[in-house]
Design a protein around this motif. Sequence first.
Motif, mmCIF file in Angstrom:
data_model
loop_
_atom_site.group_PDB
_atom_site.id
_atom_site.type_symbol
_atom_site.label_atom_id
_atom_site.label_comp_id
_atom_site.label_asym_id
_atom_site.label_seq_id
_atom_site.Cartn_x
_atom_site.Cartn_y
_atom_site.Cartn_z
ATOM 1 N N GLU A 31 0.611 -1.111 -0.058
ATOM 2 C CA GLU A 31 -0.139 -0.061 -0.177
ATOM 3 C C GLU A 31 0.742 1.357 0.084
ATOM 4 N N ILE A 32 2.084 1.110 -0.793
ATOM 5 C CA ILE A 32 2.715 2.341 -1.105
ATOM 6 C C ILE A 32 2.613 2.820 -2.473
ATOM 7 N N ALA A 33 2.136 4.155 -2.721
ATOM 8 C CA ALA A 33 2.097 4.635 -4.006
ATOM 9 C C ALA A 33 2.514 6.113 -4.108
ATOM 10 N N ALA A 34 2.936 6.621 -3.036
ATOM 11 C CA ALA A 34 3.180 8.059 -2.817
ATOM 12 C C ALA A 34 4.053 8.185 -1.834
ATOM 13 N N PRO A 35 4.898 9.392 -1.597
ATOM 14 C CA PRO A 35 5.828 9.541 -0.384
ATOM 15 C C PRO A 35 5.113 9.471 0.944
ATOM 16 N N LYS A 36 3.803 10.155 1.057
ATOM 17 C CA LYS A 36 3.041 10.190 2.195
ATOM 18 C C LYS A 36 2.737 8.640 2.868
ATOM 19 N N ASP A 37 2.777 7.697 1.739
ATOM 20 C CA ASP A 37 2.505 6.283 2.307
ATOM 21 C C ASP A 37 3.742 5.613 2.710
ATOM 22 N N LEU A 38 4.634 6.262 2.955
ATOM 23 C CA LEU A 38 5.825 5.816 3.597
ATOM 24 C C LEU A 38 5.740 6.121 5.299
ATOM 25 N N ASP A 39 4.876 6.548 5.441
ATOM 26 C CA ASP A 39 4.675 7.057 7.279
ATOM 27 C C ASP A 39 4.666 5.651 7.570
ATOM 28 N N GLY A 40 5.501 5.289 8.798
ATOM 29 C CA GLY A 40 5.328 4.116 9.716
ATOM 30 C C GLY A 40 5.741 2.806 8.885
ATOM 31 N N LYS A 41 6.270 3.072 7.582
ATOM 32 C CA LYS A 41 6.610 2.050 6.758
ATOM 33 C C LYS A 41 8.139 1.677 7.125
ATOM 34 N N ARG A 42 8.294 0.259 6.813
ATOM 35 C CA ARG A 42 9.818 -0.211 7.231
ATOM 36 C C ARG A 42 10.738 -0.102 5.863
ATOM 37 N N ILE A 43 11.822 0.602 6.072
ATOM 38 C CA ILE A 43 12.424 1.081 4.808
ATOM 39 C C ILE A 43 14.037 0.677 4.907
ATOM 40 N N ALA A 76 12.099 12.771 2.449
ATOM 41 C CA ALA A 76 11.031 12.795 3.646
ATOM 42 C C ALA A 76 10.791 14.312 3.866
ATOM 43 N N ARG A 77 11.737 14.926 4.425
ATOM 44 C CA ARG A 77 11.291 16.252 4.856
ATOM 45 C C ARG A 77 10.902 17.111 3.587
ATOM 46 N N LEU A 78 11.379 17.071 2.288
ATOM 47 C CA LEU A 78 10.715 17.958 1.378
ATOM 48 C C LEU A 78 9.142 17.291 0.838
ATOM 49 N N ASN A 79 9.027 16.363 1.402
ATOM 50 C CA ASN A 79 7.414 16.036 0.945
ATOM 51 C C ASN A 79 6.610 15.649 2.449
ATOM 52 N N GLU A 80 7.096 16.386 3.452
ATOM 53 C CA GLU A 80 6.255 16.545 4.611
ATOM 54 C C GLU A 80 5.971 15.243 5.095
ATOM 55 N N VAL A 81 6.901 14.231 5.140
ATOM 56 C CA VAL A 81 6.877 13.113 5.798
ATOM 57 C C VAL A 81 7.922 13.127 7.212
ATOM 58 N N ASP A 82 7.366 12.754 8.288
ATOM 59 C CA ASP A 82 8.140 13.153 9.371
ATOM 60 C C ASP A 82 9.223 12.002 9.413
ATOM 61 N N PRO A 83 10.554 12.447 9.280
ATOM 62 C CA PRO A 83 11.572 11.053 9.443
ATOM 63 C C PRO A 83 11.349 10.361 10.614
ATOM 64 N N SER A 84 11.159 10.908 11.835
ATOM 65 C CA SER A 84 11.183 9.979 12.856
ATOM 66 C C SER A 84 10.274 8.877 12.837
ATOM 67 N N ARG A 85 9.052 8.956 11.847
ATOM 68 C CA ARG A 85 8.034 8.100 11.764
ATOM 69 C C ARG A 85 8.330 6.899 10.690
ATOM 70 N N LEU A 86 9.494 7.144 10.075
ATOM 71 C CA LEU A 86 9.834 6.060 9.331
ATOM 72 C C LEU A 86 10.715 5.091 9.785
ATOM 73 N N ARG A 87 10.600 3.831 9.754
ATOM 74 C CA ARG A 87 11.115 2.627 10.299
ATOM 75 C C ARG A 87 12.223 2.533 9.457
ATOM 76 N N VAL A 88 13.353 2.996 9.651
ATOM 77 C CA VAL A 88 14.787 2.964 8.693
ATOM 78 C C VAL A 88 15.482 1.624 9.474
ATOM 79 N N ASP A 89 15.696 0.652 8.340
ATOM 80 C CA ASP A 89 16.789 -0.255 8.755
ATOM 81 C C ASP A 89 17.976 0.143 8.023
ATOM 82 N N ALA A 90 19.093 0.521 8.771
ATOM 83 C CA ALA A 90 20.548 0.521 7.980
ATOM 84 C C ALA A 90 20.976 -0.872 7.609
ATOM 85 N N VAL A 91 21.038 -0.948 6.233
ATOM 86 C CA VAL A 91 21.467 -2.219 5.733
ATOM 87 C C VAL A 91 22.622 -2.142 4.765
ATOM 88 N N ALA A 92 23.458 -3.369 5.066
ATOM 89 C CA ALA A 92 24.415 -3.427 3.794
ATOM 90 C C ALA A 92 23.927 -3.273 2.471
#
Length: 340
Positions: free
Chosen positions: A125-137, A153-169
């Motif tokens: 259910e991701i089709a636009a930047p706002k859909d990344l809210d709360g998603k694992r990336i 995220a910041r340019l598209n009004e998505v709160d970076p703190s709400r992104l579930r970011v995995d730092a991966v190789a």
Amino acid sequence: MARLIPAGIATVLAVLLVAAAAAPAAAQPFLKFSLETRVDSQAVPILLALDRGYLKAEGLDVTIDPATGAQEVLSRVASGTYDFGLVDINALIRWRDQNPGVAMPAVFVIYNRAPFAVLARRSREIAAPKDLDGKRIGASVADGSLANLRLFARLNEVDPSRLRVDAVALPVREPMLASGQVDAISATTFTAVDLAARGVPAADIVVLPMADYGVVLYGQAIVAGPRLVAERGDTVRAVLRGVLRGLRDTVADPARAIEAVARRIDPQQTARELERLRMAVRDNIVTAEVRENGFGAVDMERLARSIDQLALGQEFRTKPRPADVFDPAFLPPRADRLPR
């Protein structure tokens, strides 16, 4: 003896003439050019300039080597181990923040539009930047995509703190998206080709090019070493003339141009690299700005905005100026650089 002296003189003169004729070849500049990673479609304009003799025609003897990433390229060129490098200009901007006293500018931009993108699964259910809210990336520090994700995220009004970011190789980033371990990844538009090769249905791949959502960054560029910039400007100009010819050939006929890569890699990868090259020509190399200003150049106001944008994803200690990052003094004339 009287007869021998003229003959001896003639012999000496002949030797001197041969030496003089050979002098230009002996003085031919030997240069080392570093790619950013392995040999792939991004290197095609440089490889064509070598393979088709465009650099040799400029009186240059050039070797081209792969590297393991932007930091290795920048270290090679800054130290003088290599004379030129092909690298993401944004990596150069970040590097200059740490090394403000080193005069190592970009002198020719190949990707007028950076290929950075978020790739996601439509089934999540991701089709636009706002859909990344709360998603694992999944994102990697190694190629700067983690910082680019924060900027996007910041340019598209998505709160970076709400992104579930995995730092991966890097090697596991695409496999994690293909296997469903993450909902999206920060990578490049070309990554869609890899996902399709891994069996992800085309209808389930969502590509969000950052350039379509407010990101004004430039992409791949040629950097020149400090000594060349200071002392051997004619050599820099000669290299850029040769590369420009290779770039024109790339744009004119990607299918033939990819042969420069095909002879150096696993043949099974050629079709994938050709698809990436066609994407790059269409979306990153030939843009409206390039049609106006010509290949290789930058708009200094846009470059200033791009530096400001990078500061949204990564804090600068010493914010570089556009003139520190790009030097247009070595470019061929605009008339020679305009697309045909």
